[in-house]
Design an enzyme around this catalytic site. Structure first.
Site, PDB file in Angstrom:
ATOM      1  N   LYS A  52     -10.753  -1.407  -4.263  1.00  0.00           N
ATOM      2  CA  LYS A  52      -9.630  -2.282  -3.065  1.00  0.00           C
ATOM      3  C   LYS A  52     -10.713  -3.194  -3.545  1.00  0.00           C
ATOM      4  CE  LYS A  52      -8.302   0.535   0.598  1.00  0.00           C
ATOM      5  NZ  LYS A  52      -8.155   0.835   1.697  1.00  0.00           N
ATOM      6  N   GLN A  96     -11.449   0.853   6.467  1.00  0.00           N
ATOM      7  CA  GLN A  96     -11.311   2.184   6.475  1.00  0.00           C
ATOM      8  C   GLN A  96     -11.378   2.882   7.073  1.00  0.00           C
ATOM      9  OE1 GLN A  96     -10.423   2.197   3.018  1.00  0.00           O
ATOM     10  NE2 GLN A  96     -10.299   4.205   3.136  1.00  0.00           N
ATOM     11  N   ASP A 119      -3.045  -3.925   6.666  1.00  0.00           N
ATOM     12  CA  ASP A 119      -2.827  -2.424   6.723  1.00  0.00           C
ATOM     13  C   ASP A 119      -1.397  -1.967   6.827  1.00  0.00           C
ATOM     14  OD1 ASP A 119      -4.235  -0.485   4.920  1.00  0.00           O
ATOM     15  OD2 ASP A 119      -6.119  -0.133   6.490  1.00  0.00           O
TER      16      ASP A 119
HETATM   17  N1  GUN Z   1      -7.571   5.589   4.088  1.00  0.00           N
HETATM   18  C1  GUN Z   1      -7.187   6.191   3.721  1.00  0.00           C
HETATM   19  N2  GUN Z   1      -5.945   5.203   3.305  1.00  0.00           N
HETATM   20  C2  GUN Z   1      -6.499   4.537   3.582  1.00  0.00           C
HETATM   21  C3  GUN Z   1      -5.453   3.224   4.410  1.00  0.00           C
HETATM   22  O1  GUN Z   1      -4.289   3.049   3.017  1.00  0.00           O
HETATM   23  N3  GUN Z   1      -5.952   2.330   4.335  1.00  0.00           N
HETATM   24  C4  GUN Z   1      -6.905   2.272   5.313  1.00  0.00           C
HETATM   25  N4  GUN Z   1      -7.679   1.533   6.393  1.00  0.00           N
HETATM   26  N5  GUN Z   1      -7.918   3.792   5.632  1.00  0.00           N
HETATM   27  C5  GUN Z   1      -7.272   4.263   4.532  1.00  0.00           C
END
Ligand code: GUN
Length: 293
Positions: A52, A96, A119
């Site tokens: 990211k 995450q 998100d």
């Molecule tokens: N863990 C796996 N995919 C995601 C996501 O899209 N967002 C977050 N916050 N955690 C994740």
């Protein structure tokens, strides 16, 4: 059969976003800023957060990573989120997932300011999305909608069957496909682990969206001729053909289903590449205050 190329669409969207960032910076405004909070040292989560940050850099966003130890208290995590919620320099934040067992995931998600919840997991954003108000749409549903849109796939009046009812994929994509919008306006059926006669239902799908988390679950006999098949699954299987010793497969048995489908997403290279792009899209929206004016 046409392959739906998520890599190509993803890079197209990123180019569009980077042009917008250029404009913002040319006007001497600050670029969008995404913060990510990582708790513990799970290697997959670390990779995800690093990817990211790399994507942010490539596109001209600011990014910051907050790394907290695996035994951090819920209180301390809430304090970090509170700090970010109140920092005007930061437009969007993600925590995450998954989080360690001693932390209440929903409490954490609800503590994020909805305006910064890029998100799209906060109940306010989920609720707004459900009733068709402007909202951050979570990554995978956003990716699917964008792929259908950019491949100009007709969804109006079609039978759309969704396999899986998770909060992050099945449920939101079923709501979006049912909205009075384009893509949308489908007649949606959601199947799950307790559904009887799954095969009879999937065989009637013009559009089949599979997010059931079971390796190669969907076989050719479950699919209507010329159906559009969207595969959200991702699983590692051992492979002697690959240097790494494994290959990736989806929830759909690609080799046989692709012979029947009109369009299909491959794994990898279908829905997957769209997810970080969705986050960048939402962070740009946060920076521009497009959702919450
Ligand atoms: N863990 C796996 N995919 C995601 C996501 O899209 N967002 C977050 N916050 N955690 C994740």
């Amino acid at each position: 059969m046409k392959l739906i190329d998520g890599k190509r669409v993803s890079s197209q969207i990123r180019q569009e976003i980077s042009l917008e960032v250029k404009k913002i910076v040319e006007e001497e405004e600050k670029p969008p800023h995404l913060a990510a909070i990582l708790v513990g040292d799970d290697p997959a989560s670390e990779t995800y957060v690093n990817n990211k940050a790399k994507a942010c850099k490539e596109i001209g966003f600011e990014s910051s990573n907050y790394k907290l130890p695996g035994d951090v208290s819920q209180e301390e995590l809430l304090e970090t989120i509170d700090f970010i919620n109140n920092d005007d320099e930061i437009d969007g934040v993600i925590v995450q997932l998954p989080l360690p067992d001693h932390i209440d995931e929903y409490k954490i998600i609800e503590s994020i300011k909805p305006e910064k919840d890029v998100d799209g997991f906060h109940p306010i954003n989920v609720g707004r999305m459900s009733i068709g108000l402007p909202a951050y749409i979570s990554a995978t549903p956003f990716g699917i909608i964008e792929l259908l849109k950019r491949y100009e796939i007709e969804t109006k009046g079609k039978n759309c069957v969704v396999l899986g009812r998770s909060n992050i994929v099945g449920r939101p994509i079923s709501v979006l496909m049912n909205h009075n919008s384009e893509p949308g306006n489908s007649t949606v059926t959601v199947c799950h682990s307790r559904t009887e006669n799954i095969k009879e239902i999937t065989a009637k799908a013009d559009i089949l969206i599979v997010a059931i988390g079971k390796k190669e679950f969907v076989t050719a006999d479950m699919v209507k001729q010329n159906a559009v098949v969207i595969d959200v699954g991702i699983h590692r299987v051992a492979s002697v053909e690959k240097k790494s010793g494994f290959k990736l497969v989806g929830d759909v048995k690609f080799d046989e289903v692709s012979k029947k489908a009109s369009y299909i997403t491959p794994v990898p290279g279908g829905v997957g590449p769209m997810t970080i792009t969705a986050l960048l899209h939402n962070t740009l929206k946060a920076r521009k205050k497009d959702i919450y004016k």
